[in-house]
Design an enzyme around this catalytic site. Structure first.
Site, PDB file in Angstrom:
ATOM      1  N   SER A   4       0.811  -1.212   0.000  1.00 53.16           N
ATOM      2  CA  SER A   4       0.000   0.000   0.000  1.00 53.16           C
ATOM      3  C   SER A   4       0.849   1.268   0.000  1.00 53.16           C
ATOM      4  O   SER A   4       0.599   2.197  -0.778  1.00 53.16           O
ATOM      5  CB  SER A   4      -0.942  -0.002   1.208  1.00 53.16           C
ATOM      6  OG  SER A   4      -0.215  -0.078   2.429  1.00 53.16           O
ATOM      7  N   TRP A   5       1.876   1.310   0.831  1.00 50.99           N
ATOM      8  CA  TRP A   5       2.695   2.518   0.919  1.00 50.99           C
ATOM      9  C   TRP A   5       3.555   2.684  -0.329  1.00 50.99           C
ATOM     10  O   TRP A   5       3.720   3.785  -0.850  1.00 50.99           O
ATOM     11  CB  TRP A   5       3.528   2.445   2.177  1.00 50.99           C
ATOM     12  CG  TRP A   5       4.102   3.716   2.735  1.00 50.99           C
ATOM     13  CD1 TRP A   5       5.186   3.772   3.566  1.00 50.99           C
ATOM     14  CD2 TRP A   5       3.681   5.078   2.578  1.00 50.99           C
ATOM     15  NE1 TRP A   5       5.452   5.079   3.929  1.00 50.99           N
ATOM     16  CE2 TRP A   5       4.539   5.900   3.324  1.00 50.99           C
ATOM     17  CE3 TRP A   5       2.657   5.685   1.859  1.00 50.99           C
ATOM     18  CZ2 TRP A   5       4.414   7.291   3.375  1.00 50.99           C
ATOM     19  CZ3 TRP A   5       2.522   7.069   1.906  1.00 50.99           C
ATOM     20  CH2 TRP A   5       3.396   7.854   2.656  1.00 50.99           C
ATOM     21  N   GLY A  26       5.972  10.472   8.891  1.00 46.38           N
ATOM     22  CA  GLY A  26       5.000  11.454   9.351  1.00 46.38           C
ATOM     23  C   GLY A  26       3.601  10.866   9.356  1.00 46.38           C
ATOM     24  O   GLY A  26       3.408   9.683   9.039  1.00 46.38           O
ATOM     25  N   LYS A  86       5.303   5.072  18.220  1.00 48.60           N
ATOM     26  CA  LYS A  86       3.883   5.452  18.182  1.00 48.60           C
ATOM     27  C   LYS A  86       3.004   4.254  17.833  1.00 48.60           C
ATOM     28  O   LYS A  86       1.824   4.201  18.221  1.00 48.60           O
ATOM     29  CB  LYS A  86       3.661   6.616  17.215  1.00 48.60           C
ATOM     30  CG  LYS A  86       4.087   6.382  15.772  1.00 48.60           C
ATOM     31  CD  LYS A  86       3.011   5.763  14.923  1.00 48.60           C
ATOM     32  CE  LYS A  86       3.514   5.507  13.517  1.00 48.60           C
ATOM     33  NZ  LYS A  86       2.498   4.837  12.662  1.00 48.60           N
ATOM     34  N   THR A 106      -2.298   7.701  14.098  1.00 48.07           N
ATOM     35  CA  THR A 106      -2.256   6.240  14.227  1.00 48.07           C
ATOM     36  C   THR A 106      -3.175   5.749  15.341  1.00 48.07           C
ATOM     37  O   THR A 106      -3.712   4.647  15.259  1.00 48.07           O
ATOM     38  CB  THR A 106      -0.816   5.767  14.479  1.00 48.07           C
ATOM     39  OG1 THR A 106       0.054   6.379  13.529  1.00 48.07           O
ATOM     40  CG2 THR A 106      -0.691   4.261  14.333  1.00 48.07           C
TER      41      THR A 106
END
Length: 341
Positions: free
Chosen positions: A11-12, A134, A189, A246
């Site tokens: 996906s990225w 980010g 995160k 997230t």
């Protein structure tokens, strides 16, 4: 126009390939499976990982790693964190000295406690490793929804090169020299997002999520600064910014996995249902090990580890977080005066 290769067709990888193609660059996307590369050449989209995002006929798809890597101006490493070392090792013999490799994955290697750009440098010593990170879900980037990220590199020229290649009217790129802080923020995160998802699965509310985000960034910052990162980074896009998105987004696989665990699924059942790599699961043990190594207190990360790997009930973990010893929020702040008498 730059010659750019995206190593990874998930996906990225597909989302950033869309950005780069839209910016007029010559783009190759590499998949580790020829079957997938052939399907992408025909369909122009990854219908499983990023449905609805089609790439133009100008983008070339291949499973030939040598073809994808040799003589390219910029290499974008868009594989899961668990595959960064093995992929970099396979790339090593094809990478020209000084080539810029931009890491997109977010994680810490459990066995070595290394951040991912350090792994790239170890496997490809002659490469110029950098990072782009980010609050940037692929689903939104691929559809051109305004997004802001940070390019981190050891020198300004490299960071500005990445900025110039990626930036457009919907994809804004800042630069930073704090690569360590950027990478730690991106990895840690995900662990906090698991906790936020667990809270949602338990039926907790916005108050609980706000508490987890706020105390989570405190934990991330304590460890990051102890390791040499900058507090400004954790207060920015790759710290609090990425943590917010997230913990809150419907696109977040870490939040979704945590939600399923909060509803009673096991870690493995949750990962199987998400059907994508849940980076926070792989970073949780590493985060706990780093906390011990640097003498940093990380109660949220500790409870996440107990839920994931020690079968501690999620509701019990939440109760233990709430009933810890009384604390001052910011111990470094002085009290003005004592009550007289």
């Amino acid at each position: 126009m730059a010659k750019v290769s995206v190593i990874g067709a998930g996906s990225w990888g597909m989302a950033v390939a869309k950005v780069l193609d839209s910016n007029g660059h010559e783009v190759i996307v590499w998949s580790h499976r020829e079957e997938e590369a052939g399907r992408l050449r025909k369909k122009r989209e990854n219908e499983t990982k990023l449905p609805g995002v089609r790439l133009s006929e100008q983008v070339w798809f291949t499973s030939d790693l040598e073809m994808a890597v040799k003589e390219r101006d910029l290499l974008i490493l868009a594989v899961p964190s668990t595959a960064v070392r093995s992929t970099a090792h396979k790339m090593a013999s094809f990478v020209r000295p000084g080539a810029v490799i931009v890491n997109l994955a977010k994680g810490i290697e459990e066995s070595t406690l290394m951040v991912l750009t350090d792994i790239i440098r170890q496997e490809i010593p002659e490469a110029n490793a950098a990072v782009l990170s980010g609050p940037s879900h692929a689903e939104e980037v691929g559809h051109g929804i305004p997004t802001t990220v940070v390019a981190g590199a050891k020198n300004r020229e490299t960071a500005e090169c990445i900025q110039n290649i990626f930036m457009n009217h919907v994809f804004r790129v800042y630069t930073s020299p704090d690569m360590l802080g950027i990478e730690l923020g991106g990895a840690l995160k995900n662990v906090i997002a698991l906790a936020a998802g667990v809270a949602d699965g338990l039926g907790c509310g916005d108050n609980t999520k706000a508490a987890l985000i706020t105390r989570g960034i405190a934990e991330m910052s304590r460890l990051g600064v102890a390791m040499g990162g900058r507090i400004e980074t954790f207060n920015g896009l790759t710290g609090i910014g990425d943590l917010i998105v997230t913990c809150a987004s419907r696109h977040s696989r870490n939040r979704k996995a945590g939600y399923l665990i909060g509803q009673g699924r096991s870690m493995q059942e949750a990962m199987d249902e998400v059907k994508m790599v849940v980076e926070g699961v792989y970073s949780a043990k590493a985060a706990m090990a780093l906390a011990g190594k640097y003498g940093v207190n990380m109660p949220i990360v500790e409870e996440v580890n107990k839920v994931l790997f020690e079968s501690k009930p999620a509701r019990e973990a939440m109760a233990d977080l709430m009933l810890r010893d009384k604390k001052i929020e910011n111990p470094e702040l002085p009290w003005e005066e004592a009550i007289p008498g």
